[in-house]
Design an enzyme around this catalytic site. Structure first.
Site, PDB file in Angstrom:
ATOM      1  N   HIS A 196       2.123   4.129   7.002  1.00  0.00           N
ATOM      2  CA  HIS A 196       1.654   4.783   5.782  1.00  0.00           C
ATOM      3  C   HIS A 196       2.028   6.263   5.790  1.00  0.00           C
ATOM      4  O   HIS A 196       1.574   6.998   6.672  1.00  0.00           O
ATOM      5  CB  HIS A 196       0.143   4.613   5.630  1.00  0.00           C
ATOM      6  N   SER A 234       0.807  -1.220   0.000  1.00  0.00           N
ATOM      7  CA  SER A 234       0.000   0.000   0.000  1.00  0.00           C
ATOM      8  C   SER A 234       0.837   1.266   0.000  1.00  0.00           C
ATOM      9  O   SER A 234       0.379   2.315  -0.466  1.00  0.00           O
ATOM     10  CB  SER A 234      -0.938   0.016   1.217  1.00  0.00           C
ATOM     11  N   ASP A 276      -0.077   5.813  11.521  1.00  0.00           N
ATOM     12  CA  ASP A 276       0.109   4.451  12.036  1.00  0.00           C
ATOM     13  C   ASP A 276       1.575   4.018  12.015  1.00  0.00           C
ATOM     14  O   ASP A 276       1.879   2.847  12.169  1.00  0.00           O
ATOM     15  CB  ASP A 276      -0.739   3.452  11.247  1.00  0.00           C
TER      16      ASP A 276
END
Length: 219
Positions: A195, A15, A192
């Site tokens: 990311h 991601s 977090d």
């Protein structure tokens, strides 16, 4: 500048690389097809400062991927596209699943498997191109005794070792985030610790660009 005229540069990972890209990872649109992460920043820089080279950028990041998932789609998403450059940033989820899914051991990737999977990708790709960039995974945790940070540091060491062994370009993103965290709390970079927000995206893009000689640094 190591990238040459008309070359294709492919980013692959999870991601962090994906960041909302289109299914193709490129298009004729000038907008969001490359996502909002570091590959889009890299593409914007190359077009802005090296328009004469016509570098083609493809984003093949997929959220949630582990090294196992990259192997499963490597032929379709890398080999079939015949890139001149391949940049790999993977490993976060290999570590993360050990901590956020501790009882789902089938989703855990050991450091030994991680190294084996990385070697597989490198060995599979070297006959096509020796222009491989290994960007280390990272965890924006300043406490180096934290168990997840310890596990991530082990992956960083694997990436560095493999880059040296195979003669590849290595970008130590963990070291760069450590440098920033001497002055900025990680929550200002990532909600977090993984990311990246705008600060982290620019950092990753700039370190890649420095590694391929597309940007200069005074540091």
């Amino acid at each position: 500048m190591k990238l040459e005229k008309g070359q294709k540069l492919l980013f692959i990972g999870d991601s962090i690389t994906d960041h909302g890209r289109s299914p193709a990872g490129e298009n004729n649109s000038p907008y969001a097809d490359w996502g909002e992460g570091y590959p889009s920043i890299v593409r914007g820089h190359l077009i802005s400062f090296y328009p004469e080279l016509g570098i083609r950028v493809v984003n093949k990041g997929t959220g949630g991927n582990q090294t196992r998932d990259l192997i499963a789609r490597w032929d379709e998403d890398v080999m079939a596209l015949k890139p001149d450059w391949v940049s790999i940033l993977i490993g976060t989820n290999d570590v993360w699943r050990r901590f956020d899914a501790p009882v789902m051991t089938e989703r855990h990737v050991s450091i030994q498997e991680y190294e084996g999977n990385m070697r597989w990708m490198i060995d599979r790709t070297l006959p096509m191109t020796k222009n491989i960039v290994l960007m280390s995974p990272y965890f924006m945790e300043p406490n180096r005794e934290d168990p997840m940070r310890v596990a991530m540091d082990a992956e960083v060491a694997v990436c560095k070792k493999l880059a040296e062994e195979y003669g590849l370009i290595f970008v130590d993103l963990q070291a760069e985030f450590d440098r920033i965290m001497e002055h900025v709390h990680p929550m200002a970079i990532s909600w977090d610790y993984i990311h990246p927000g705008p600060i982290g995206r620019v950092l990753i893009a700039n370190k890649f660009l420095e590694a391929v000689g597309a940007i200069q640094t005074n540091q």
